[in-house]
Design an enzyme around this catalytic site. Structure first.
Site, short mmCIF file in Angstrom:
data_model
loop_
_atom_site.label_atom_id
_atom_site.label_comp_id
_atom_site.label_asym_id
_atom_site.label_seq_id
_atom_site.Cartn_x
_atom_site.Cartn_y
_atom_site.Cartn_z
N HIS A 143 -11.20 54.41 -44.49
CA HIS A 143 -10.36 53.30 -44.05
C HIS A 143 -8.96 53.81 -43.71
O HIS A 143 -8.60 54.94 -44.03
CB HIS A 143 -10.27 52.21 -45.12
CG HIS A 143 -11.47 51.33 -45.19
ND1 HIS A 143 -12.58 51.67 -45.95
CD2 HIS A 143 -11.77 50.15 -44.60
CE1 HIS A 143 -13.50 50.72 -45.82
NE2 HIS A 143 -13.03 49.78 -45.01
N LYS A 147 -4.83 50.78 -46.77
CA LYS A 147 -5.75 50.05 -47.66
C LYS A 147 -5.40 50.38 -49.10
O LYS A 147 -5.28 51.55 -49.48
CB LYS A 147 -7.20 50.42 -47.36
CG LYS A 147 -8.21 49.59 -48.16
CD LYS A 147 -9.62 49.80 -47.65
CE LYS A 147 -10.65 49.05 -48.49
NZ LYS A 147 -10.39 47.58 -48.50
#
Length: 254
Positions: A143, A147
């Site tokens: 990600h 995040k």
């Protein structure tokens, strides 16, 4: 038209949901709930940081916020029932138990990922884990650098499906990292590894490895719009449902 309120409206997922609601023929944005200034236009929708205003002006509420915000929302909803879509991840076991408790008085759909592709990947993972019983399972998720939780909720859901297919509990077999002289890999362990960098929307790989061959199942999200469309679909679907805890599989008929 179904009035949809967004809890966590100023975030990236809030933006995607609001953008995708503009041309929806079944639902409209009624309330944008945020504790931060709204960084984009929401048209005629109410902008508020008051939960009562959010609940009074919404038929369904979609939550993409943070752990504390989601918990506050659910606790408020317990005495002010309203259909909820919970997309916030990283709630932990206490948060999950709170959702189960709240679902006795309102319909709640909780999903770590709202995309059709990931829902199918979960089913494929469960099937492959059962059929490829002797294969080692390793899960890698990637990600963007911003995040805040790791591993991703989607990765943990995939790992849970894999463990369930082999009649195991994830807590008993999960490995989160390897370093140093740790010894050989145990037969049942399921590794869940996290990578962070750049602006990657989301990539999940479930690998099944054996001597002489391996299979990798992969899902890559190239836009958050896929999650937004799934959340809106779920909100429209859940409006008329009975109080119960639902999954994305119920909504998609999988």
């Amino acid at each position: 038209m179904i009035r949809i309120g967004i809890h966590g409206a100023s975030g990236k997922m809030g933006y995607e949901i609001i953008s995708n609601l503009k041309n929806n023929e079944q639902a409209i944005l009624s309330v944008a709930y945020t504790i931060e200034p709204m960084p984009f236009d929401v048209g005629d929708a109410i902008v508020t940081n008051d939960l009562k205003t959010l609940f009074d002006n919404s038929d369904v509420i979609i939550d993409f916020s943070i752990k504390d915000g989601a918990v506050n929302l659910i606790n408020y909803a317990r005495t002010n029932p309203k259909p909820l879509i919970i997309g916030t991840t990283g709630l932990g076991s206490e948060g999950d138990e709170l959702i189960k408790l709240a679902s006795s008085v309102m319909p709640i759909l909780q999903a770590t990922n709202m995309s059709l592709g990931v829902a199918v990947l979960n089913r494929l993972t469960e099937f492959a884990s059962r059929v490829l019983d002797g294969f080692d399972i390793e899960i890698v998720e990637m990600h963007h650098r911003r995040k805040v939780d790791a591993p991703s909720g989607t990765a943990l859901t995939l790992a849970t499906h894999a463990a369930k297919a082999r009649n195991l509990t994830l807590d008993s077999v999960r490995v989160s990292g390897r370093d140093g002289m740790i010894g050989a890999r145990s037969k049942d362990e399921i590794a869940v590894m996290s990578l962070r960098g750049g602006d990657i929307v989301g990539r999940h790989t479930v690998g099944f490895y054996n001597d002489g061959e391996f299979i990798e199942l992969n899902h890559t999200a190239t836009s958050r719009a896929t999650f937004a469309k799934g959340a809106i679909k779920a909100a429209i679907w859940i409006k008329s449902k009975e109080p119960k805890l639902y999954s994305i599989y119920d909504c998609l008929g999988l």
